[in-house]
Design a protein around this motif. Structure first.
Motif, PDB file in Angstrom:
ATOM      1  N   PHE A  54      56.057  31.266  31.412  1.00  0.00           N
ATOM      2  CA  PHE A  54      55.137  30.491  32.250  1.00  0.00           C
ATOM      3  C   PHE A  54      53.805  31.230  32.360  1.00  0.00           C
ATOM      4  CE2 PHE A  54      58.478  27.744  34.320  1.00  0.00           C
ATOM      5  CZ  PHE A  54      57.803  26.536  34.142  1.00  0.00           C
ATOM      6  N   ASP A  55      53.867  32.547  32.539  1.00  0.00           N
ATOM      7  CA  ASP A  55      52.645  33.335  32.719  1.00  0.00           C
ATOM      8  C   ASP A  55      51.827  33.441  31.438  1.00  0.00           C
ATOM      9  OD1 ASP A  55      53.378  33.724  35.344  1.00  0.00           O
ATOM     10  OD2 ASP A  55      54.189  35.736  35.030  1.00  0.00           O
ATOM     11  N   ARG A  56      52.479  33.315  30.295  1.00  0.00           N
ATOM     12  CA  ARG A  56      51.766  33.396  29.014  1.00  0.00           C
ATOM     13  C   ARG A  56      51.110  32.077  28.621  1.00  0.00           C
ATOM     14  NH1 ARG A  56      55.882  37.123  25.276  1.00  0.00           N
ATOM     15  NH2 ARG A  56      55.317  39.111  26.259  1.00  0.00           N
ATOM     16  N   LEU A  57      51.403  31.029  29.370  1.00  0.00           N
ATOM     17  CA  LEU A  57      50.784  29.727  29.115  1.00  0.00           C
ATOM     18  C   LEU A  57      49.568  29.614  30.033  1.00  0.00           C
ATOM     19  CD1 LEU A  57      51.144  27.136  27.475  1.00  0.00           C
ATOM     20  CD2 LEU A  57      52.592  26.256  29.316  1.00  0.00           C
ATOM     21  N   ALA A  58      48.378  29.627  29.437  1.00  0.00           N
ATOM     22  CA  ALA A  58      47.141  29.685  30.215  1.00  0.00           C
ATOM     23  C   ALA A  58      46.418  28.340  30.210  1.00  0.00           C
ATOM     24  CB  ALA A  58      46.219  30.764  29.649  1.00  0.00           C
ATOM     25  N   PHE A  59      45.669  28.100  31.282  1.00  0.00           N
ATOM     26  CA  PHE A  59      44.843  26.898  31.381  1.00  0.00           C
ATOM     27  C   PHE A  59      43.462  27.149  30.791  1.00  0.00           C
ATOM     28  CE2 PHE A  59      47.678  26.029  35.089  1.00  0.00           C
ATOM     29  CZ  PHE A  59      48.161  24.794  34.667  1.00  0.00           C
ATOM     30  N   VAL A  60      42.905  26.098  30.204  1.00  0.00           N
ATOM     31  CA  VAL A  60      41.499  26.059  29.803  1.00  0.00           C
ATOM     32  C   VAL A  60      40.891  24.905  30.595  1.00  0.00           C
ATOM     33  CG1 VAL A  60      39.872  25.923  27.891  1.00  0.00           C
ATOM     34  CG2 VAL A  60      42.182  26.809  27.488  1.00  0.00           C
ATOM     35  N   PRO A  61      40.430  25.175  31.806  1.00  0.00           N
ATOM     36  CA  PRO A  61      40.065  24.086  32.716  1.00  0.00           C
ATOM     37  C   PRO A  61      38.832  23.309  32.284  1.00  0.00           C
ATOM     38  CG  PRO A  61      39.525  26.210  33.682  1.00  0.00           C
ATOM     39  CD  PRO A  61      40.294  26.497  32.435  1.00  0.00           C
ATOM     40  N   LEU A  62      38.801  22.052  32.693  1.00  0.00           N
ATOM     41  CA  LEU A  62      37.670  21.167  32.477  1.00  0.00           C
ATOM     42  C   LEU A  62      36.823  21.134  33.743  1.00  0.00           C
ATOM     43  CD1 LEU A  62      39.744  18.342  30.811  1.00  0.00           C
ATOM     44  CD2 LEU A  62      38.015  19.717  29.648  1.00  0.00           C
ATOM     45  N   SER A  63      35.531  20.899  33.580  1.00  0.00           N
ATOM     46  CA  SER A  63      34.603  20.930  34.712  1.00  0.00           C
ATOM     47  C   SER A  63      34.064  19.545  35.048  1.00  0.00           C
ATOM     48  CB  SER A  63      33.419  21.858  34.405  1.00  0.00           C
ATOM     49  OG  SER A  63      33.863  23.168  34.153  1.00  0.00           O
ATOM     50  N   MET A  64      33.639  19.409  36.293  1.00  0.00           N
ATOM     51  CA  MET A  64      32.883  18.257  36.774  1.00  0.00           C
ATOM     52  C   MET A  64      33.594  16.925  36.517  1.00  0.00           C
ATOM     53  SD  MET A  64      30.656  20.084  38.112  1.00  0.00           S
ATOM     54  CE  MET A  64      29.794  18.729  38.879  1.00  0.00           C
ATOM     55  N   THR A 297      51.145  25.903  39.714  1.00  0.00           N
ATOM     56  CA  THR A 297      50.618  25.939  38.348  1.00  0.00           C
ATOM     57  C   THR A 297      51.750  25.796  37.329  1.00  0.00           C
ATOM     58  OG1 THR A 297      50.628  28.358  38.562  1.00  0.00           O
ATOM     59  CG2 THR A 297      48.501  27.224  38.818  1.00  0.00           C
ATOM     60  N   ASP A 298      52.934  26.347  37.641  1.00  0.00           N
ATOM     61  CA  ASP A 298      54.089  26.159  36.753  1.00  0.00           C
ATOM     62  C   ASP A 298      54.427  24.676  36.629  1.00  0.00           C
ATOM     63  OD1 ASP A 298      54.273  28.947  36.723  1.00  0.00           O
ATOM     64  OD2 ASP A 298      55.889  28.997  38.205  1.00  0.00           O
ATOM     65  N   VAL A 299      54.401  23.982  37.755  1.00  0.00           N
ATOM     66  CA  VAL A 299      54.716  22.549  37.760  1.00  0.00           C
ATOM     67  C   VAL A 299      53.729  21.807  36.867  1.00  0.00           C
ATOM     68  CG1 VAL A 299      55.004  20.488  39.182  1.00  0.00           C
ATOM     69  CG2 VAL A 299      55.649  22.726  40.107  1.00  0.00           C
ATOM     70  N   LEU A 300      52.439  22.092  37.019  1.00  0.00           N
ATOM     71  CA  LEU A 300      51.432  21.397  36.223  1.00  0.00           C
ATOM     72  C   LEU A 300      51.593  21.702  34.738  1.00  0.00           C
ATOM     73  CD1 LEU A 300      49.018  19.550  36.027  1.00  0.00           C
ATOM     74  CD2 LEU A 300      47.528  21.512  36.570  1.00  0.00           C
ATOM     75  N   LYS A 301      51.935  22.929  34.397  1.00  0.00           N
ATOM     76  CA  LYS A 301      52.151  23.267  32.993  1.00  0.00           C
ATOM     77  C   LYS A 301      53.285  22.449  32.403  1.00  0.00           C
ATOM     78  CE  LYS A 301      50.404  27.988  33.601  1.00  0.00           C
ATOM     79  NZ  LYS A 301      50.740  29.423  33.752  1.00  0.00           N
ATOM     80  N   ALA A 359      46.753  19.350  25.002  1.00  0.00           N
ATOM     81  CA  ALA A 359      46.298  20.190  23.888  1.00  0.00           C
ATOM     82  C   ALA A 359      44.955  20.845  24.181  1.00  0.00           C
ATOM     83  CB  ALA A 359      46.204  19.353  22.610  1.00  0.00           C
ATOM     84  N   ASP A 360      44.198  20.258  25.112  1.00  0.00           N
ATOM     85  CA  ASP A 360      42.858  20.780  25.417  1.00  0.00           C
ATOM     86  C   ASP A 360      42.853  21.709  26.620  1.00  0.00           C
ATOM     87  OD1 ASP A 360      41.523  19.237  23.378  1.00  0.00           O
ATOM     88  OD2 ASP A 360      41.857  17.466  24.636  1.00  0.00           O
ATOM     89  N   ILE A 361      43.843  21.593  27.493  1.00  0.00           N
ATOM     90  CA  ILE A 361      43.795  22.390  28.723  1.00  0.00           C
ATOM     91  C   ILE A 361      44.814  23.503  28.775  1.00  0.00           C
ATOM     92  CG2 ILE A 361      42.841  20.465  30.071  1.00  0.00           C
ATOM     93  CD1 ILE A 361      45.668  20.041  31.224  1.00  0.00           C
ATOM     94  N   LEU A 362      45.671  23.628  27.744  1.00  0.00           N
ATOM     95  CA  LEU A 362      46.699  24.656  27.719  1.00  0.00           C
ATOM     96  C   LEU A 362      46.642  25.453  26.418  1.00  0.00           C
ATOM     97  CD1 LEU A 362      49.841  22.784  29.120  1.00  0.00           C
ATOM     98  CD2 LEU A 362      48.565  24.588  30.276  1.00  0.00           C
ATOM     99  N   CYS A 363      46.889  26.735  26.519  1.00  0.00           N
ATOM    100  CA  CYS A 363      47.017  27.551  25.310  1.00  0.00           C
ATOM    101  C   CYS A 363      47.973  28.719  25.584  1.00  0.00           C
ATOM    102  CB  CYS A 363      45.658  28.064  24.842  1.00  0.00           C
ATOM    103  SG  CYS A 363      44.889  29.271  25.947  1.00  0.00           S
ATOM    104  N   TRP A 364      48.695  29.129  24.563  1.00  0.00           N
ATOM    105  CA  TRP A 364      49.577  30.297  24.691  1.00  0.00           C
ATOM    106  C   TRP A 364      48.762  31.568  24.497  1.00  0.00           C
ATOM    107  CZ3 TRP A 364      54.263  29.818  26.625  1.00  0.00           C
ATOM    108  CH2 TRP A 364      54.922  28.586  26.510  1.00  0.00           C
ATOM    109  N   THR A 365      49.020  32.554  25.307  1.00  0.00           N
ATOM    110  CA  THR A 365      48.278  33.809  25.207  1.00  0.00           C
ATOM    111  C   THR A 365      49.209  34.914  24.713  1.00  0.00           C
ATOM    112  OG1 THR A 365      48.759  34.380  27.515  1.00  0.00           O
ATOM    113  CG2 THR A 365      46.749  33.144  27.065  1.00  0.00           C
TER     114      THR A 365
END
Length: 365
Positions: A54-64, A297-301, A359-365
């Motif tokens: 869960f911790d290795r799955l990171a968000f790439v947030p969108l703005s506005m 955040t885990d739930v949203l992932k 695919a746009d807001i999540l990435c594995w780190t």
């Protein structure tokens, strides 16, 4: 109790994270009971991987984006739910609090979330349903060697108004849990498996004889599905190769779960397995996730990766031990509030947004 505690001190004392309940539970439970609830298989590799991944799955947030009022609702089995969170099956809630499953079910009813009841509950199916009338209760069963026992439990759940059945997959035997063995764990006096005192015919049942059937196959799951008109969800699927067999057997849903790391140590984490299961299912049935969820955040992932809802296990018992029904309600509120905040900060107005943008807001780190 100190009656001179100020409101500010009281607020500070309240749990603000799910992990806060864990620390407080240590002071509320005996070591043996705490370890029983917390126990994991072998060296705890899978239990740790649930959190690590869960911790290795990171968000790439969108703005506005307009996220003033995020919509947390989800829909499955013909029903809408205000929040995409449920309570996983766990045995013997009275280890945590005298009210046991009655308190947990009361909290689930108040939150409008489903609660999966273990066959080894310390309050009977009928007691739970009567106490929390209107709660969305699901019964969990395993493929026991005694098939009559399965039929009896399902019939009782139907009569009590339960909404669904979950069946344990990947459980041909119980995992080795060293903590329980070292403690030589025994249930305290007065706590037992309430569903096994008598069956529907009034015959005595011994819950310790409810053996798992290591010879069970998908044909046994199919037979179970034919026994009930309720939706049957397969809990414990991790390998996409099992999906065609599960759907052919008649399962109405699948729950990606490694049983909280209590079975096979070294199994893949649930969040890692989720995308492949969702892809294999391809929208034919709802997919749920259990194991390792501790934050909004885990739930949203998990929801972004295709889950219809997530289910939490140990946190419910920690919270129950701390403050009974109110503790479980607080735990669910914390998780829900964190999910709402996560959706705002990531830029998702609703769960369909989150899935479409995964695919746009999540990435594995």
């Amino acid at each position: 109790m100190n009656s001179l505690v100020s409101p500010a001190q009281e607020r500070t004392a309240r749990p603000v994270l799910l992990d806060d309940f864990v620390e407080r539970a240590k002071g509320c439970l005996s070591k043996a009971s705490f370890d029983y609830i917390d126990a994991c298989a072998m060296d705890g590799l899978t239990q740790r991987s649930n959190r690590r991944d869960f911790d290795r799955l990171a968000f790439v947030p969108l703005s506005m984006r307009d996220v003033a009022s995020p919509d947390l609702s989800t829909h499955y089995f013909g029903r809408s739910y205000d929040v995409p969170i449920g309570i996983s099956p766990m045995a013997f809630h009275r280890l945590a609090h005298p009210d046991g499953e009655l308190a947990t079910a009361g909290a689930a009813l108040a939150a409008g979330t489903p609660m999966v009841v273990s066959p080894m509950s310390s309050r009977s199916l009928e007691e739970i349903a009567q106490h929390a009338q209107g709660a969305r209760l699901w019964l969990h069963v395993y493929i026991f060697r005694n098939r009559d026992l399965i039929r009896s439990l399902i019939a009782r759940a139907e009569d009590a108004g339960f909404d669904a059945i979950t069946v344990g997959l990947g459980c041909p035997a119980l995992g080795k849990r060293p903590a329980n063995q070292r403690n030589d764990f025994r249930l305290p006096d007065g706590i037992d498996a309430a569903n096994f005192s008598k069956d529907s015919l009034g015959q005595e049942l011994a819950w310790k004889d409810a053996e798992l059937d290591a010879a069970a196959t998908w044909s046994d799951v199919e037979a179970l599905c034919r026994q009930t008109s309720l939706p049957v969800i397969g809990k414990g699927i991790l390998n996409p190769l099992d999906v065609p067999f599960a759907l052919d057997a008649g399962l109405s849903g699948l729950m990606v779960s490694n049983h909280g790391g209590r079975q096979l140590d070294g199994a893949v984490s649930s969040i890692r397995a989720l995308p492949d299961i969702v892809a294999a299912v391809n929208g034919r049935v709802p997919v749920f996730l259990d194991s390792g969820v501790r934050r909004g955040t885990d739930v949203l992932k998990a929801l972004s990766l295709g889950a219809s809802a997530v289910f939490v296990g140990r946190p419910a018992l920690w919270a129950l031990s701390v403050d009974g029904q109110k503790g479980v309600s607080d735990m669910l509120s914390i998780l829900t509030d964190e999910l709402r905040l996560a959706m705002q900060l990531v830029g998702c107005a609703n769960l369909n947004d989150a899935r479409a943008l995964a695919a746009d807001i999540l990435c594995w780190t």
